[in-house]
Design a protein around this motif. Structure first.
Motif, mmCIF file in Angstrom:
data_model
loop_
_atom_site.group_PDB
_atom_site.id
_atom_site.type_symbol
_atom_site.label_atom_id
_atom_site.label_comp_id
_atom_site.label_asym_id
_atom_site.label_seq_id
_atom_site.Cartn_x
_atom_site.Cartn_y
_atom_site.Cartn_z
ATOM 1 N N SER A 199 59.193 9.203 18.311
ATOM 2 C CA SER A 199 59.656 8.451 17.268
ATOM 3 C C SER A 199 59.804 9.706 16.446
ATOM 4 C CB SER A 199 58.363 6.971 16.969
ATOM 5 O OG SER A 199 58.080 7.764 16.042
ATOM 6 N N ASP A 200 60.774 8.917 14.930
ATOM 7 C CA ASP A 200 59.945 9.586 13.789
ATOM 8 C C ASP A 200 59.200 8.446 12.977
ATOM 9 O OD1 ASP A 200 62.007 11.336 14.611
ATOM 10 O OD2 ASP A 200 63.914 9.419 14.134
ATOM 11 N N ARG A 201 58.622 8.346 13.217
ATOM 12 C CA ARG A 201 57.760 7.174 12.225
ATOM 13 C C ARG A 201 56.201 8.496 12.034
ATOM 14 N NH1 ARG A 201 53.560 2.893 14.766
ATOM 15 N NH2 ARG A 201 52.208 1.467 12.718
ATOM 16 N N ARG A 202 55.501 8.433 10.461
ATOM 17 C CA ARG A 202 55.370 9.048 10.362
ATOM 18 C C ARG A 202 53.487 8.707 10.821
ATOM 19 N NH1 ARG A 202 57.476 11.293 5.940
ATOM 20 N NH2 ARG A 202 55.746 12.614 5.526
ATOM 21 N N GLN A 203 53.090 9.814 11.064
ATOM 22 C CA GLN A 203 51.874 10.051 11.621
ATOM 23 C C GLN A 203 50.596 9.212 10.416
ATOM 24 O OE1 GLN A 203 49.022 13.582 12.316
ATOM 25 N NE2 GLN A 203 49.969 12.761 14.433
ATOM 26 N N VAL A 204 50.659 9.749 9.128
ATOM 27 C CA VAL A 204 49.477 8.709 8.097
ATOM 28 C C VAL A 204 50.079 7.989 8.537
ATOM 29 C CG1 VAL A 204 51.292 9.105 5.946
ATOM 30 C CG2 VAL A 204 49.084 9.238 5.972
ATOM 31 N N ASP A 205 51.233 7.276 8.259
ATOM 32 C CA ASP A 205 51.767 5.787 8.829
ATOM 33 C C ASP A 205 50.833 4.432 10.187
ATOM 34 O OD1 ASP A 205 53.416 4.864 6.507
ATOM 35 O OD2 ASP A 205 55.057 5.767 7.128
ATOM 36 N N GLU A 206 50.645 5.979 11.217
ATOM 37 C CA GLU A 206 50.747 5.118 12.222
ATOM 38 C C GLU A 206 49.183 4.927 11.728
ATOM 39 O OE1 GLU A 206 53.539 7.574 14.989
ATOM 40 O OE2 GLU A 206 51.470 8.249 15.087
ATOM 41 N N LEU A 207 47.909 5.774 10.772
ATOM 42 C CA LEU A 207 46.845 5.861 10.750
ATOM 43 C C LEU A 207 46.461 4.592 10.199
ATOM 44 C CD1 LEU A 207 45.450 9.812 10.713
ATOM 45 C CD2 LEU A 207 45.356 8.295 12.436
ATOM 46 N N ILE A 208 47.195 4.251 9.564
ATOM 47 C CA ILE A 208 46.867 3.855 8.081
ATOM 48 C C ILE A 208 47.265 1.595 9.040
ATOM 49 C CG2 ILE A 208 48.263 2.367 6.416
ATOM 50 C CD1 ILE A 208 48.326 4.986 5.300
ATOM 51 N N ASP A 209 48.205 2.066 9.332
ATOM 52 C CA ASP A 209 48.274 0.315 10.141
ATOM 53 C C ASP A 209 47.071 0.870 11.157
ATOM 54 O OD1 ASP A 209 50.832 0.129 8.883
ATOM 55 O OD2 ASP A 209 52.077 1.073 10.730
ATOM 56 N N ALA A 210 46.704 1.433 11.993
ATOM 57 C CA ALA A 210 45.526 1.266 13.385
ATOM 58 C C ALA A 210 44.171 0.004 13.044
ATOM 59 C CB ALA A 210 45.401 2.438 13.744
ATOM 60 N N ALA A 211 44.162 -0.005 11.589
ATOM 61 C CA ALA A 211 42.844 -0.672 11.025
ATOM 62 C C ALA A 211 42.980 -1.325 9.855
ATOM 63 C CB ALA A 211 41.299 0.480 10.579
ATOM 64 N N ARG A 212 41.777 -2.294 9.218
ATOM 65 C CA ARG A 212 42.175 -2.605 8.273
ATOM 66 C C ARG A 212 41.593 -2.183 7.544
ATOM 67 N NH1 ARG A 212 43.057 -8.257 7.725
ATOM 68 N NH2 ARG A 212 43.268 -9.370 10.022
ATOM 69 N N VAL A 213 40.091 -1.297 7.741
ATOM 70 C CA VAL A 213 39.722 -0.145 6.269
ATOM 71 C C VAL A 213 40.522 0.940 6.760
ATOM 72 C CG1 VAL A 213 38.212 0.763 4.584
ATOM 73 C CG2 VAL A 213 38.732 -2.030 5.044
ATOM 74 N N PRO A 214 41.298 2.749 6.947
ATOM 75 C CA PRO A 214 41.335 3.261 7.450
ATOM 76 C C PRO A 214 40.743 4.110 6.399
ATOM 77 C CG PRO A 214 44.147 3.063 6.675
ATOM 78 C CD PRO A 214 42.530 1.215 6.211
ATOM 79 N N VAL A 215 39.531 4.995 6.966
ATOM 80 C CA VAL A 215 39.389 6.223 5.395
ATOM 81 C C VAL A 215 39.353 7.685 5.707
ATOM 82 C CG1 VAL A 215 36.972 6.391 4.790
ATOM 83 C CG2 VAL A 215 37.160 3.822 5.934
ATOM 84 N N PHE A 216 40.434 8.261 4.846
ATOM 85 C CA PHE A 216 40.938 9.161 5.058
ATOM 86 C C PHE A 216 39.842 10.682 4.619
ATOM 87 C CE2 PHE A 216 43.903 7.142 5.456
ATOM 88 C CZ PHE A 216 44.855 7.121 6.735
ATOM 89 N N LEU A 217 39.419 11.400 5.152
ATOM 90 C CA LEU A 217 38.122 12.447 4.370
ATOM 91 C C LEU A 217 38.977 13.762 4.943
ATOM 92 C CD1 LEU A 217 36.181 10.723 6.597
ATOM 93 C CD2 LEU A 217 34.919 11.026 4.838
ATOM 94 N N LEU A 218 39.258 14.825 4.046
ATOM 95 C CA LEU A 218 40.004 15.944 3.973
ATOM 96 C C LEU A 218 39.974 16.440 2.878
ATOM 97 C CD1 LEU A 218 42.800 15.553 1.831
ATOM 98 C CD2 LEU A 218 42.116 13.729 2.078
ATOM 99 N N ASP A 219 39.713 18.086 3.119
ATOM 100 C CA ASP A 219 39.178 19.197 2.614
ATOM 101 C C ASP A 219 40.769 19.933 2.556
ATOM 102 O OD1 ASP A 219 39.537 21.127 0.929
ATOM 103 O OD2 ASP A 219 38.098 22.601 2.714
ATOM 104 N N GLU A 220 41.482 19.461 0.957
ATOM 105 C CA GLU A 220 42.910 19.886 0.866
ATOM 106 C C GLU A 220 43.970 21.605 1.037
ATOM 107 O OE1 GLU A 220 45.692 16.671 -1.908
ATOM 108 O OE2 GLU A 220 43.610 18.198 -2.764
#
Length: 551
Positions: free
Chosen positions: A352-373
């Motif tokens: 699939s060409d679906r973006r991984q970030v969209d998959e993660l956002i879709d999976a939960a009512r509140v997606p929480v992203f913790l990162l170090d750029e």
């Protein structure tokens, strides 16, 4: 010593403190910080003098052990009742008006300030808990430390909402309307005797090592809160819990992004949230893009419990997830998000060409992203604050962003962090000479043999040490006799990579089991020494000290 008896005029107070921080901590305070010192510290000093407590010591901008966070003031003196050491942590707020944020007892909205802030009594309570957790002289003496939020510009009616959630005796709140009560509180707490001894004992106390994340993760998830979250850490935690409640009630979705560098507490926040949300009965999962990190979490927190192991997933586990099937998805190390979840092993029918970030956002009512750029491990990783925010906002979702850049950086050394970022080209300006820091020693070793000898000498002095490095070496399987291959070779010096699998094999297994020396992939030969990590007298006198009654 700073004083308000004329030796240091009030109008120069901010200037003196700023110079002290530049000299001892390599910090250049902002104009706003200087103004806050000039406006708040004389108020507190005059209150102490008016209470007859001019000999109580004021530790200004007290740096919490092993962090870069600073409490505004710690008052050090003699306990009026017991004669022992007594301390009051004071959080000085110049707020003129504030109210609870959406009736959340832990978050407040301040006039003129964008976004919610942590309730000041909760903030100062966390400081008290943290100090008693890490200052050896206070072990088993939590009653010696109390906290106060002092809103000296606000009247009671201006912050009436906030009094609904004052925590109790250990964390109090006073306004200018309650100045008399504040003076009574100080008199009840302190004797009029000098507080220099108590200040000395706090500043020279041994600092106990921080709690190890993975050793406590099982108790954190199964039982009760084990970590003390400070300031932006606690703010991020509370914003997530607030968003979860609101998203469920309103049948909506909100996205939370938490960014910060190494050691800023992202995984502590993640595990604290996982534990609390699990105890609340929420549908919550933890996910990463790192096999080693995920498997370690499954092995340590999840030991003996298949239920706990199942809380830890990979980013590519959500390609077919039900939309909003979870209440919360905690995406740790979100800088490792890839463009898509597909790889060369993915069957054609599942591509699939679906973006991984969209998959993660879709999976939960509140997606929480913790990162170090600044962390990128492999090609194709694209998790950034801007990328995640862009995808969320394009779909109309509310986004909350919290930066942890002001705390816990590299054990508290802003100077070291800045030096490394510029050395690696991650911050503008190019490399600069290392100018030193009270907490760190940085030096170049002439050879791997010299470096290893230096590290081994630290083991004999009860330090923890580690040899680390780049991602460029091969990593062979253990030999048939269960010994490790020396993949890392520099001239006539060689060592194996860290062990594979769940158990130590051969050398350096005995150090790995003891938790003393870990041989990872060596690269840049830099020796780092935590000067306040060993047992014995730890913190140097780095805080500005202000005695309101004289020098």
């Amino acid at each position: 010593m700073l004083a308000t008896d004329g030796s240091v005029p009030e109008r120069r107070l901010g200037e003196v403190i700023a110079e002290h921080l530049r000299r001892t901590a390599r910090i250049n305070p902002s104009d706003a910080e200087r103004r806050s010192w000039d406006r708040s510290l004389p108020v507190l000093a005059r209150d102490l003098v008016d209470a007859g407590l001019g000999a109580v010591e004021m530790l200004v901008e007290y740096q919490l052990p092993l962090t870069s966070k600073r409490a505004d003031v710690v008052l050090a003196g003699v306990d009026r009742r017991t004669g022992g050491d007594a301390y009051v942590v004071v959080e000085l707020k110049q707020w003129s008006q504030a109210e609870l944020f959406e009736d959340d007892p832990n978050l407040v909205l301040v006039r003129g300030v964008a976004g919610p802030r942590l309730h000041p009594t909760l903030q100062v309570q966390n400081y008290c808990d943290y100090i008693t957790d890490f200052v050896g002289a206070l072990e088993g003496r939590s009653e010696a430390v109390r906290g106060v939020a002092y809103l000296h510009n606000a009247a009671d009616l201006d912050v009436e909402d906030l009094y609904r959630e004052v925590l109790g005796e250990q964390s109090r709140m006073f306004t200018k309307s309650r100045r008399g009560a504040f003076l009574d509180y100080l008199r009840e707490r302190f004797a009029s005797e000098p507080g220099a001894g108590a200040a000395d004992r706090l500043l020279t106390s041994a600092v106990r090592p921080s709690k190890q994340l993975l050793k406590l993760a099982a108790a954190e998830i199964r039982d009760r809160e084990q970590f003390v979250l400070l300031d932006e850490q606690r703010l991020a935690y509370e914003i997530v819990l607030n968003s979860v409640d609101r998203a469920r009630k309103a049948d909506s979705k909100e996205v939370v992004i938490v960014s910060g560098g190494p050691g800023s507490g992202k995984s502590v926040i993640a595990l604290s949230l996982l534990g609390e949300l699990s105890r609340q009965g929420r549908d919550v999962l933890h996910a990463t893009g790192s096999r080693s990190f995920t498997e370690t979490l499954r092995r340590v927190p999840g030991k003996g419990s298949s239920k706990v192991k199942n809380l830890f997933k990979y980013f590519n586990s959500f390609t077919k997830a039900e939309r909003n099937g979870l209440d919360v998805l905690i995406c740790d190390e979100a800088h490792r998000i890839r463009e898509t979840s597909q790889n060369r092993y993915t069957p054609a029918r599942l591509r699939s060409d679906r973006r991984q970030v969209d998959e993660l956002i879709d999976a939960a009512r509140v997606p929480v992203f913790l990162l170090d750029e600044h962390q990128v491990v492999r090609p194709g990783e694209m998790g950034t604050v801007a990328e995640i925010r862009s995808h969320a906002e394009a779909r109309g979702f509310r986004v909350h962003e919290v930066s942890l850049d002001e705390q816990f950086r590299c054990g508290g050394s802003r100077a070291y962090e800045e030096w490394v970022l510029r050395l690696l080209g991650l911050r503008a300006g190019g490399p600069v000479p290392w100018l030193g820091d009270d907490h760190f020693s940085v030096s170049a070793a002439e050879s791997p043999q010299v470096l290893e000898a230096l590290l081994r000498s630290k083991l004999d002095k009860s330090y923890s040490v580690r040899m680390t490095a780049g991602f460029c070496w091969p990593w062979s399987e253990p030999r048939e006799d269960n010994t490790l291959v020396h993949d890392i070779r520099l001239d006539d010096w060689s060592r194996p990579w860290n062990v594979k699998g769940e158990r130590a094999v051969g050398d350096p297994g005995r150090w790995l089991r003891a938790g003393r020396l870990c041989l990872h992939r060596p690269g840049l030969r830099v020796r780092l020494e935590r000067r306040d990590h060993r047992p014995g007298p730890g913190l140097p006198r780095r805080q500005a000290r202000h005695r309101p009654g004289g020098q």
